[in-house]
Each structure stands twice: as C-alpha cells, then as structure tokens.
Design a protein around this motif. Structure first.
Motif, PDB file in Angstrom:
ATOM      1  N   GLY A 132       0.896  -1.222  -0.092  1.00 27.08           N
ATOM      2  CA  GLY A 132       0.076  -0.978  -0.170  1.00 27.08           C
ATOM      3  C   GLY A 132       0.804   1.297   0.146  1.00 27.08           C
ATOM      4  N   TYR A 133       2.100   1.423   0.125  1.00 20.54           N
ATOM      5  CA  TYR A 133       2.593   2.144   0.193  1.00 20.54           C
ATOM      6  C   TYR A 133       3.263   3.155  -1.245  1.00 20.54           C
ATOM      7  N   GLU A 134       1.779   4.119  -1.009  1.00 21.30           N
ATOM      8  CA  GLU A 134       1.652   5.072  -2.601  1.00 21.30           C
ATOM      9  C   GLU A 134       1.223   4.274  -3.927  1.00 21.30           C
ATOM     10  N   GLY A 135       0.840   3.546  -3.151  1.00 21.88           N
ATOM     11  CA  GLY A 135       0.594   2.655  -4.896  1.00 21.88           C
ATOM     12  C   GLY A 135       0.605   1.616  -4.640  1.00 21.88           C
ATOM     13  N   PHE A 136       1.433   1.136  -3.588  1.00 23.21           N
ATOM     14  CA  PHE A 136       2.296  -0.080  -4.353  1.00 23.21           C
ATOM     15  C   PHE A 136       1.342  -1.422  -4.176  1.00 23.21           C
ATOM     16  N   PRO A 137       0.757  -2.746  -4.379  1.00 19.65           N
ATOM     17  CA  PRO A 137       0.406  -3.156  -4.029  1.00 19.65           C
ATOM     18  C   PRO A 137       0.160  -4.535  -3.667  1.00 19.65           C
ATOM     19  N   MET A 138       1.757  -4.947  -3.363  1.00 20.39           N
ATOM     20  CA  MET A 138       2.072  -5.874  -2.853  1.00 20.39           C
ATOM     21  C   MET A 138       2.957  -5.674  -1.309  1.00 20.39           C
ATOM     22  N   SER A 139       3.724  -6.632  -0.774  1.00 16.02           N
ATOM     23  CA  SER A 139       4.345  -7.081  -0.045  1.00 16.02           C
ATOM     24  C   SER A 139       6.132  -6.913  -0.116  1.00 16.02           C
ATOM     25  N   VAL A 140       6.096  -6.664  -1.431  1.00 14.30           N
ATOM     26  CA  VAL A 140       7.791  -6.929  -1.589  1.00 14.30           C
ATOM     27  C   VAL A 140       8.140  -6.673  -3.044  1.00 14.30           C
ATOM     28  N   CYS A 141       8.547  -6.286  -3.524  1.00 18.15           N
ATOM     29  CA  CYS A 141       9.966  -6.515  -4.495  1.00 18.15           C
ATOM     30  C   CYS A 141       9.971  -7.840  -5.037  1.00 18.15           C
ATOM     31  N   THR A 142       9.754  -8.077  -6.622  1.00 19.01           N
ATOM     32  CA  THR A 142      10.591  -9.008  -6.641  1.00 19.01           C
ATOM     33  C   THR A 142      11.433  -8.715  -8.501  1.00 19.01           C
ATOM     34  N   SER A 143      12.044  -8.454  -8.537  1.00 21.30           N
ATOM     35  CA  SER A 143      13.076  -7.936  -9.756  1.00 21.30           C
ATOM     36  C   SER A 143      13.725  -8.695 -10.657  1.00 21.30           C
ATOM     37  N   ILE A 144      13.733  -9.153 -11.914  1.00 14.57           N
ATOM     38  CA  ILE A 144      14.027 -10.269 -12.727  1.00 14.57           C
ATOM     39  C   ILE A 144      14.286  -9.613 -13.326  1.00 14.57           C
ATOM     40  N   ASN A 145      16.064 -10.345 -13.668  1.00 17.83           N
ATOM     41  CA  ASN A 145      16.497  -9.480 -14.805  1.00 17.83           C
ATOM     42  C   ASN A 145      17.105  -8.614 -14.613  1.00 17.83           C
ATOM     43  N   GLU A 146      16.142  -8.040 -16.062  1.00 16.07           N
ATOM     44  CA  GLU A 146      16.214  -6.411 -16.903  1.00 16.07           C
ATOM     45  C   GLU A 146      15.545  -5.730 -15.795  1.00 16.07           C
ATOM     46  N   VAL A 147      14.866  -5.820 -14.781  1.00 12.61           N
ATOM     47  CA  VAL A 147      14.264  -4.976 -14.117  1.00 12.61           C
ATOM     48  C   VAL A 147      14.888  -5.122 -13.249  1.00 12.61           C
ATOM     49  N   VAL A 148      15.373  -3.828 -13.292  1.00 12.41           N
ATOM     50  CA  VAL A 148      16.405  -3.010 -11.964  1.00 12.41           C
ATOM     51  C   VAL A 148      15.703  -3.534 -10.469  1.00 12.41           C
ATOM     52  N   CYS A 149      14.387  -2.825  -9.660  1.00 15.94           N
ATOM     53  CA  CYS A 149      14.034  -2.663  -8.884  1.00 15.94           C
ATOM     54  C   CYS A 149      12.559  -2.393  -8.968  1.00 15.94           C
ATOM     55  N   HIS A 150      11.504  -2.374  -8.068  1.00 14.01           N
ATOM     56  CA  HIS A 150      10.027  -3.015  -7.928  1.00 14.01           C
ATOM     57  C   HIS A 150       9.408  -3.100  -8.495  1.00 14.01           C
ATOM     58  N   GLY A 151      10.169  -4.540  -8.534  1.00 16.21           N
ATOM     59  CA  GLY A 151       9.165  -5.260  -9.885  1.00 16.21           C
ATOM     60  C   GLY A 151       7.820  -6.239  -8.358  1.00 16.21           C
ATOM     61  N   ILE A 152       6.861  -5.732  -9.504  1.00 16.52           N
ATOM     62  CA  ILE A 152       5.399  -6.311  -8.469  1.00 16.52           C
ATOM     63  C   ILE A 152       5.204  -8.125  -8.897  1.00 16.52           C
ATOM     64  N   PRO A 153       5.060  -8.381  -7.433  1.00 18.06           N
ATOM     65  CA  PRO A 153       5.127  -9.987  -7.881  1.00 18.06           C
ATOM     66  C   PRO A 153       3.875  -9.826  -8.437  1.00 18.06           C
ATOM     67  N   LYS A 154       3.555 -11.090  -9.096  1.00 13.89           N
ATOM     68  CA  LYS A 154       1.902 -11.118  -9.586  1.00 13.89           C
ATOM     69  C   LYS A 154       2.976 -13.593 -10.440  1.00 13.89           C
ATOM     70  N   ALA A 155       1.218 -13.988 -11.126  1.00 11.71           N
ATOM     71  CA  ALA A 155       0.701 -15.299 -11.417  1.00 11.71           C
ATOM     72  C   ALA A 155       1.683 -15.597 -12.643  1.00 11.71           C
ATOM     73  N   THR A 156       2.286 -14.560 -13.188  1.00 16.02           N
ATOM     74  CA  THR A 156       2.487 -14.744 -14.480  1.00 16.02           C
ATOM     75  C   THR A 156       4.687 -14.941 -14.926  1.00 16.02           C
ATOM     76  N   ASP A 157       4.452 -13.885 -13.427  1.00 12.43           N
ATOM     77  CA  ASP A 157       5.855 -13.836 -13.305  1.00 12.43           C
ATOM     78  C   ASP A 157       7.148 -15.312 -12.751  1.00 12.43           C
ATOM     79  N   VAL A 158       6.770 -15.942 -13.853  1.00 11.59           N
ATOM     80  CA  VAL A 158       6.945 -17.261 -13.874  1.00 11.59           C
ATOM     81  C   VAL A 158       8.845 -18.045 -14.008  1.00 11.59           C
ATOM     82  N   LEU A 159       9.655 -18.134 -12.622  1.00 12.72           N
ATOM     83  CA  LEU A 159      10.856 -18.493 -12.721  1.00 12.72           C
ATOM     84  C   LEU A 159      11.609 -19.104 -13.461  1.00 12.72           C
ATOM     85  N   MET A 160      12.645 -19.501 -13.823  1.00 15.08           N
ATOM     86  CA  MET A 160      13.359 -19.707 -14.698  1.00 15.08           C
ATOM     87  C   MET A 160      14.588 -20.008 -15.084  1.00 15.08           C
TER      88      MET A 160
END
Length: 276
Positions: free
Chosen positions: A84-112
C-alpha cells in the motif's frame, strides 16, 4: 544543556557545518532505544529473506514469494512496509533480470532456469523499519550473470567499508563507482539508498556514485541503507509502461541488473549491519 561539555559528535558536526558541509539534524541520530527497535525489526527482516531463500525455486511464480513474505510477517507480528505504500500493491519487490527494482509480484512471472532475481523487503515492527534485499540465481545461469551478481555484492561490501564515522555519504558512492568501472558496469543514478528506521525513507539520500567529501556528514547513531543497483550495460533506466502501477524500473538497454542491500548503523568504529 547549557554549560554541558560538547561531545566529540557535537564538535565534529559544528566543525563541518562551519565549513559549509551538509550535516545531520539531531532527529537523524537515533537514540539507544530506537536503535534496539530497529535492530529487532532487522531480525524479522532477515528472517523473511531467509524464508524466501529456503523456498525459492525454478517454476514458482513471484506471487508465491509475496505470500511467503506476508505469512512470515503475520507469524512475527510485523507489517510489510511496501504493501500500500504510495499505491504499491504487494508486500515485496521481486525484480527479475533486466528489472532493476520495484518489480511487482504476479502469478504470470514464473522463475526460469538462469534467471537472476532481487527480492527486496522492508519490515515494520512496533513502528520501527528495517530494509534489505538479496539476489538469487535460479538453477544455473551464464558466467556473465554470475559475475554481475557477485560484483553487485562486492559493491555493497565496498560501500560499507567506505562508510566511516565523520566521513561523508559521497565516500560511499565514490568507492562503489570505482569498483564498477573495472567491469564496465553501469551504476544506477536515478535511485539511491536512504536513511531508515523511524520512517520508510529518511535523510540522507545515499547515492552509489559520486565524489569523496561530498554529501551529508556521517555520524554515530545514523541508520541508513546502502543498496547499489548495478547494470551489466548502461546505468540508464526507465519506468516500464506495461506496469499499470508505474513502479517497475527497467534497464534502458534491457541488459540484466543486480542489487544487494543492508540496513546499517553508523558506530564509532564503522557500520554495523542490522539486517544479517
């Protein structure tokens, strides 16, 4: 009090303030009680990331990581600061590969296999904040990504070593940037470390590039993060237009990025890590 002998801290602050340097206000110097509160939050924050480390694996999605973090917080009477911080919808940032930071967790982001992911979590416990992040390599990745992850961790460690009592924030950034240049990596300039403890983000900003002797004076009792974001290519980044929340930051050239972070207490002898 009037007539009280000035402490070494008082003398140093006055000395540098009189020479036009940026010095911390008293509110940025934590009391012993506040430091213990932040330390306790750091223990929970470390527990969250340890729990992620035990469970992260190929084939899971990042929404599952969010659920792990929330469950751990609930079990330890803590609150995820991101939620809920400034509209952030999740509790943790998950940033994969080229995502630098603030990646939003989602069911479609599957770790490979071969992915690198930064998991960044901030805990609120009894009103005190602690903030840290770690990199995870999923299975076996390329030598180039392995090196990036290693060098990003070295940058955090080198920045911590450069942070000295009565030194300056710029000393940290200078040391990190110097190390990165050896590998022709880019140090992200648009985001920085920050003071933390009583709020999510406090002064000072802790840039991960810069010149020695610049920025705010560092004194015992200050609590702040160092969290260098190191890009395999250019330092430049942009906000991903596909993110409806406007949070996810991606490398301009879409090369991978890596980041490690600790919450640190400045002492009379150097920094103490509060998020081990």
């Amino acid at each position: 009090m009037h007539g009280q002998e000035p402490t070494e801290l008082d003398k140093q602050v006055m000395y540098w303030e009189n020479r036009g340097k940026l010095v911390p206000t008293r509110s940025l110097i934590k009391t012993a009680e506040q430091i213990e509160g932040i330390r306790r939050a750091g223990v929970v924050n470390t527990g969250v990331l340890d729990e992620v480390a035990r469970n992260i694996h190929e084939g899971m999605n990042t929404l599952e990581i969010d659920q792990i973090c929330r469950r751990y917080c609930e079990e330890h009477n803590a609150i995820p600061a991101c939620l809920g911080y400034e509209g952030f919808p999740m509790s943790v940032c998950t940033s994969i590969n080229e995502v630098v930071c603030h990646g939003i967790p989602k069911a479609t982001d599957v770790l490979m296999e071969g992915d690198i992911i930064n998991v960044d979590f901030t805990t609120i416990l009894d009103g005190y904040y602690a903030d840290a992040s770690r990199m995870f390599i999923i299975g076996k990745t390329t030598p180039e990504k392995e090196q990036l992850v290693r060098v990003a961790k070295e940058c955090l460690e080198i920045g911590m070593e450069a942070a000295k009592p009565y030194g300056f924030v710029g000393d940290i950034g200078h040391a990190i940037e110097k190390h990165c240049r050896k590998y022709h990596y880019g140090v992200v300039r648009d985001l920085a470390g920050h003071g933390v403890g009583l709020q999510f983000h406090e002064e000072p900003d802790v840039d991960h590039y810069g010149k020695r002797g610049t920025g705010m004076l560092l004194v015992p009792g200050m609590v702040f993060t160092i969290e260098p974001m190191i890009n395999m290519g250019t330092w430049e980044v942009f906000v991903d237009e596909a993110d409806p929340y406007g949070w996810e930051i991606v490398t301009e050239d879409e090369f991978p990025s890596a980041q490690w972070e600790h919450t640190l207490l400045m002492t009379d002898h150097g920094v103490e890590v509060l998020t081990y």
